[in-house]
Design a protein around this motif. Structure first.
Motif, short mmCIF file in Angstrom:
data_model
loop_
_atom_site.label_atom_id
_atom_site.label_comp_id
_atom_site.label_asym_id
_atom_site.label_seq_id
_atom_site.Cartn_x
_atom_site.Cartn_y
_atom_site.Cartn_z
N TYR A 63 -11.33 3.26 -2.23
CA TYR A 63 -11.26 1.90 -1.67
C TYR A 63 -10.02 1.68 -0.81
CZ TYR A 63 -9.63 1.86 -6.55
OH TYR A 63 -9.06 2.19 -7.75
N GLY A 74 -6.23 -7.97 -6.41
CA GLY A 74 -5.25 -7.01 -6.92
C GLY A 74 -4.58 -6.19 -5.82
N TYR A 105 -10.75 9.85 1.24
CA TYR A 105 -10.62 10.31 -0.15
C TYR A 105 -12.01 10.64 -0.67
CZ TYR A 105 -5.91 8.29 -0.09
OH TYR A 105 -4.60 8.01 0.20
N SER A 150 2.59 8.82 -6.84
CA SER A 150 2.90 8.59 -5.43
C SER A 150 3.60 7.24 -5.24
CB SER A 150 1.59 8.65 -4.65
OG SER A 150 1.79 8.47 -3.31
N ASN A 151 3.15 6.24 -6.00
CA ASN A 151 3.81 4.93 -5.96
C ASN A 151 5.26 5.04 -6.43
OD1 ASN A 151 1.63 3.53 -5.01
ND2 ASN A 151 0.91 2.85 -7.02
N GLY A 181 -2.06 8.93 -7.54
CA GLY A 181 -1.73 7.62 -6.97
C GLY A 181 -0.53 6.95 -7.60
N GLN A 182 -0.48 6.92 -8.94
CA GLN A 182 0.63 6.21 -9.59
C GLN A 182 1.95 6.96 -9.38
OE1 GLN A 182 0.04 3.29 -10.22
NE2 GLN A 182 -2.15 3.19 -10.64
N PRO A 242 -0.27 1.60 2.26
CA PRO A 242 -1.47 2.34 1.84
C PRO A 242 -2.60 1.37 1.49
CG PRO A 242 0.39 2.84 0.38
CD PRO A 242 0.85 1.77 1.33
N TYR A 243 -2.25 0.17 1.07
CA TYR A 243 -3.19 -0.94 0.91
C TYR A 243 -2.38 -2.21 1.14
CZ TYR A 243 -1.04 -0.96 -3.70
OH TYR A 243 -0.12 -0.96 -4.71
N ARG A 261 4.37 -5.45 -3.71
CA ARG A 261 4.52 -4.94 -5.08
C ARG A 261 5.72 -4.01 -5.19
NH1 ARG A 261 -1.22 -2.60 -6.79
NH2 ARG A 261 -0.32 -2.44 -8.86
N GLU A 313 -12.76 -8.44 -7.60
CA GLU A 313 -11.47 -9.15 -7.65
C GLU A 313 -10.30 -8.20 -7.76
OE1 GLU A 313 -10.75 -12.48 -7.13
OE2 GLU A 313 -12.73 -12.06 -6.32
N LYS A 314 -10.49 -7.03 -8.39
CA LYS A 314 -9.41 -6.05 -8.47
C LYS A 314 -9.03 -5.60 -7.06
CE LYS A 314 -8.12 -1.39 -9.49
NZ LYS A 314 -8.12 -0.21 -10.28
N THR A 322 -10.19 7.07 -7.12
CA THR A 322 -9.39 5.84 -7.07
C THR A 322 -8.78 5.62 -5.68
OG1 THR A 322 -7.50 7.07 -7.89
CG2 THR A 322 -8.76 5.81 -9.52
N HIS A 337 5.14 0.63 5.38
CA HIS A 337 3.97 1.51 5.40
C HIS A 337 3.05 0.98 4.30
CE1 HIS A 337 1.10 4.54 4.72
NE2 HIS A 337 1.61 4.90 3.56
N PHE A 349 -3.97 14.26 -4.90
CA PHE A 349 -2.98 13.19 -5.05
C PHE A 349 -2.96 12.63 -6.47
CE2 PHE A 349 -5.45 9.23 -5.40
CZ PHE A 349 -6.71 9.72 -5.11
C1 LIG Z 1 -1.06 7.82 0.66
C2 LIG Z 1 0.12 6.96 0.65
O1 LIG Z 1 0.29 6.20 1.54
S1 LIG Z 1 1.17 7.09 -0.70
C3 LIG Z 1 1.32 5.62 -1.64
C4 LIG Z 1 0.15 5.15 -2.48
N1 LIG Z 1 -0.86 6.13 -2.87
C5 LIG Z 1 -2.12 6.04 -2.42
O2 LIG Z 1 -2.48 5.19 -1.64
C6 LIG Z 1 -3.09 7.07 -2.91
C7 LIG Z 1 -4.53 6.57 -2.94
N2 LIG Z 1 -4.77 5.38 -3.71
C8 LIG Z 1 -4.62 5.30 -5.09
O3 LIG Z 1 -4.28 6.26 -5.74
C9 LIG Z 1 -4.96 4.02 -5.79
O4 LIG Z 1 -5.95 3.34 -5.09
C10 LIG Z 1 -3.71 3.10 -5.94
C11 LIG Z 1 -2.58 3.82 -6.65
C12 LIG Z 1 -3.23 2.64 -4.59
C13 LIG Z 1 -4.15 1.88 -6.79
O5 LIG Z 1 -4.44 2.33 -8.06
P1 LIG Z 1 -5.49 1.62 -9.02
O6 LIG Z 1 -5.45 2.38 -10.29
O7 LIG Z 1 -6.79 1.50 -8.34
O8 LIG Z 1 -4.96 0.16 -9.13
P2 LIG Z 1 -3.87 -0.48 -10.13
O9 LIG Z 1 -4.14 -0.12 -11.53
O10 LIG Z 1 -2.51 -0.14 -9.59
O11 LIG Z 1 -4.25 -2.00 -9.99
C14 LIG Z 1 -4.10 -2.70 -8.81
C15 LIG Z 1 -3.84 -4.16 -9.08
O12 LIG Z 1 -5.08 -4.82 -9.30
C16 LIG Z 1 -4.93 -5.72 -10.40
N3 LIG Z 1 -6.25 -5.97 -10.99
C17 LIG Z 1 -6.98 -5.15 -11.74
N4 LIG Z 1 -8.15 -5.78 -12.08
C18 LIG Z 1 -8.12 -7.01 -11.53
C19 LIG Z 1 -9.03 -8.13 -11.49
N5 LIG Z 1 -10.21 -8.08 -12.10
N6 LIG Z 1 -8.65 -9.23 -10.81
C20 LIG Z 1 -7.47 -9.30 -10.17
N7 LIG Z 1 -6.57 -8.26 -10.16
C21 LIG Z 1 -6.90 -7.13 -10.83
C22 LIG Z 1 -3.98 -4.99 -11.32
O13 LIG Z 1 -3.41 -5.89 -12.25
C23 LIG Z 1 -2.98 -4.43 -10.34
O14 LIG Z 1 -2.02 -5.41 -9.94
P3 LIG Z 1 -0.57 -5.52 -10.61
O15 LIG Z 1 0.06 -4.17 -10.55
O16 LIG Z 1 0.13 -6.51 -9.74
O17 LIG Z 1 -0.80 -5.99 -12.00
#
Ligand SMILES: CC(=O)SCCNC(=O)CCNC(=O)[C@H](O)C(C)(C)COP(=O)(O)OP(=O)(O)OC[C@H]1O[C@@H](n2cnc3c(N)ncnc32)[C@H](O)[C@@H]1OP(=O)(O)O
Length: 479
Positions: A164, A37, A156, A260-261, A257-258, A295-296, A302, A32-33, A161, A293, A255
C-alpha cells in the motif's frame, strides 16, 4: 556571491491509480489504517510501457517546455533513481535521447550533445545527492545550469506490508544562479551508516536446483545425470549459457519496514545534529516549512516527533503541552508520548509546517528519489492555490536513503516563485487521472498485460531488442 538553487520545477505522474478503499477491501485491511494511520488515499500505477525512463523524459520535457528552456544551455542532466533499467547504460541517456528526438524540429538533432549525463543511485536519497553535487558545479560559473531528475517506481510484492506504500513518477528541477523559486544555503547536515534496512540484491538460483524442482513436479527422473544431459542438450538461450547460476534482478526490495523506520529516524537525528553543529538553528521557529522524504504521507510527522519534543524542551510550548497532556515525570512514558503526539500543540505544528507537503504523497504514494521533491512541489502548489505568502520563508529539507544516509539542508523562498508554478497544475492533474480496479492493477504488477490500459502514455517503451549486440537495448516511442 550570487544565490544558487531551484529555478524551475516540473513533474510527471502516471495517469493510472488504485484507490486505497479498493485495495484495503481486497486485502482485508481496515481502510482507516491506510487513510488515517498512514495518510494514503491513492497509489499511482505505471501503465504498460511506462518505466523510470518514460517518467524522466516526460518530466524533463515538461520542464523544458513550461519554462522555455534551450537544451543547449543545460550543462548537466543528472538522474537520481533506484529503478534504473540497465546496470551500465544510464537511464538518463535514454531519457535525454527521447527528449532530443522530440525537440529536434525546434533545436536540431543532438541538442544535448555537450551535456554531462549521469545516473546517481543511493536508494531514496540519490536525487538529493545529484542536486548537492550539481549545486557545487553550478556555483563555479554564473552561466552554468543543471537539470536534476528524480524518477522511480516503488514496487513491492503483492500482499506485502509495503504494497500500500507503492507509487511512481518523476520530478525535474533546474538548478541555476539567482533562482526564481528557492535559494539553497550552503549548510549540509550529513549522516551515513551502512545498514541492510532495504535493498535490491541480485538474486541467484542454481540451474540444477531449479530443474530438479521442475522435473520433480513433472514426475520425471531427477538424477544428476538426467539434469546434466538436459543442460548439455538444451539449445534454449536460458538454459544453455555457460553459467551454473541464473541471476535475477527484481524491482521488489528485500526490506524490514519497522527497522527501516528506525534507521530513518537515527540517520535524520544525526544529520540534524550535524546541521545544527555547523549552523545553530532553532528549528521550530526558524524553519517555516519541513519537507521530508515521504515513503508514505504521514511519515514525516511521525518520524520528527521525538526531535520536536527535544526542540521544545525548556520553552513556553513545552509548558503548553504539559498543561494539555500532563507531566511526563508522573505518567507512563509510552502513554504520555501517545498523548503528546495527538496533542493540539503538536497538531498545530503539523498543520502549519508539514501538512501542505504531504498532500501530493497521499494521492501518489512513494516515489522513492522523487518523494522529497514532490513534497516540495506539493507545498508550492498548495501555497499558490491558497495564496499563502511564503516569499522569504525558510524551508527545511530532511532526506533519507536506505542503506543508509540522511542529508539535511535548508533554502529561502524567492520573490518570483509563483511565476514558475502557473503551468505546473499539480493538483488539477492529480484530480483528472483514471482509476483502475484491483484486478487490473494486479495484472499490471505481474506483467500479465501486453498492451496499455486506456489510452496509454504519450511516451512509452516500444520494444526491447533481441538480436546480437543490440540484445536488451530499449526502444521508446513518442505517441
Ligand atoms: C523505502 C523507504 O523510503 S524507507 C522508510 C520506510 N519503509 C518503507 O516504506 C518500507 C515499505 N513499507 C512498510 O514496510 C510499511 O508499509 C510501513 C513500515 C511504512 C508501515 O507499516 P505497517 O505495519 O503497515 O503500519 P504501522 O503498524 O506502522 O501502522 C501505521 C499506523 O496506522 C495506525 N492504524 C492501524 N490501524 C488503524 C485503524 N484501524 N484506524 C486508524 N489508524 C490505524 C497505527 O496506529 C499506526 O499509527 P501510529 O504509529 O501513529 O500509532
Amino acid at each position: 556571491m550570487s544565490k544558487i538553487g531551484i529555478d524551475s520545477i516540473a513533474f510527471y505522474v502516471p495517469q493510472l491509480y488504485v484507490s486505497m478503499d479498493d485495495l484495503a477491501e481486497r486485502r482485508g485491511i481496515p481502510a482507516e489504517k491506510l487513510k488515517r494511520g498512514l495518510g494514503l488515499q491513492k497509489m499511482s500505477v505505471p501503465n504498460v510501457g511506462e518505466d523510470v525512463v518514460t517518467f524522466a523524459s516526460n518530466a524533463l520535457l515538461n520542464l523544458i517546455e513550461q519554462n522555455n528552456l534551450n537544451p543547449n544551455d543545460i550543462g548537466r542532466v543528472y538522474l537520481g533513481t533506484e529503478s534504473a533499467v540497465d546496470g551500465s547504460k544510464p537511464s538518463a541517456t535514454y531519457a535525454v535521447e527521447i527528449v532530443e528526438n522530440k525537440l529536434a524540429s525546434k533545436y536540431g538533432g543532438r541538442s544535448f550533445k555537450h551535456c554531462d549525463i549521469l545516473d546517481m543511485t543511493f536508494a531514496c536519497v540519490g536525487a538529493v545527492d545529484a542536486m548537492h553535487n550539481s549545486l557545487d558545479w553550478v556555483k563555479q560559473n554564473p552561466q552554468r545550469k543543471a537539470v536534476i531528475i528524480a524518477s522511480d517506481v516503488s514496487k513491492y510484492d503483492l500482499n506485502s506490508t509495503g504494497e500500500y506504500t507503492q507509487g511512481a513518477g518523476a520530478v525535474a528541477i533546474l538548478v541555476a544562479h539567482n533562482p526564481a523559486i528557492l535559494a539553497i544555503n550552503d549548510t549540509w547536515g550529513i549522516a551515513s551508516k551502512s545498514e541492510g534496512d532495504f535493498f535490491k540484491p541480485r538474486r541467484t538460483y542454481k540451474k540444477t536446483e531449479l530443474l530438479k524442482t521442475v522435473f520433480k513436479d513433472l514426475n520425471l527422473d531427477t538424477s544428476d545425470k538426467k539434469i546434466e544431459d538436459f543442460l548439455n542438450a538444451s539449445s534454449s538461450e536460458f538454459w544453455s549459457d555457460n553459467n551454473d547460476l541464473v541471476e535475477v534482478f527484481k524491482e521488489e526490495p528485500v526490506f524490514d519496514g519497522q527497522f527501516s523506520n528506525t534507521c530513518y529516524s537515527d540517520r535524520i537525528t544525526e544529520a540534524i545534529a550535524h546541521f545544527n553543529a555547523q549552523k545553530k538553528t532553532d528549528f521550530t521557529t526558524q524553519w517555516q516549512q519541513f519537507i521530508f522524504h515521504l515513503p508514505y504521507a504521514y511519515h514525516g510527522r511521525r518520524i520528527i516527533f521525538n526531535n520536536w519534543l527535544n526542540w521544545i524542551n525548556n520553552t513556553e510550548t513545552y509548558t503548553v503541552l504539559e498543561n494539555e497532556v500532563g507531566r511526563l515525570e508522573t505518567s507512563d512514558k509510552k502513554e504520555w508520548q501517545k498523548r503528546a503526539y495527538k496533542s493540539q500543540v503538536y497538531n498545530e505544528f503539523i498543520n502549519s509546517k508539514i501538512v501542505s507537503g504531504e498532500l501530493a504523497s497521499s494521492e501518489i504514494g512513494n516515489m522513492y528519489t522523487a518523494s522529497i521533491f514532490m513534497s516540495f512541489l506539493s507545498y508550492l502548489s498548495y501555497s499558490l492555490n491558497t495564496s499563502k505568502a511564503i516569499t522569504g520563508d525558510t524551508v527545511g529539507f530532511i532526506s533519507y536513503g536506505s542503506g543508509s544516509k540522511s542529508k539535511v539542508f535548508e533554502g529561502t523562498m524567492q520573490l518570483n516563485w509563483a511565476s514558475k508554478l502557473k503551468d505546473v497544475q499539480l493538483f488539477e492533474y492529480l484530480e483528472n487521472r483514471t482509476a483502475i480496479d484491483v484486478s487490473t492493477y494486479e495484472k499490471i504488477h505481474r506483467s500479465q498485460l501486453e498492451t496499455a490500459v486506456y489510452d496509454g502514455s504519450k511516451i512509452a517503451l516500444d520494444y526491447i531488442e533481441k538480436e546480437d549486440t543490440n540484445y536488451g537495448l530499449r526502444r521508446y516511442k513518442v505517441n
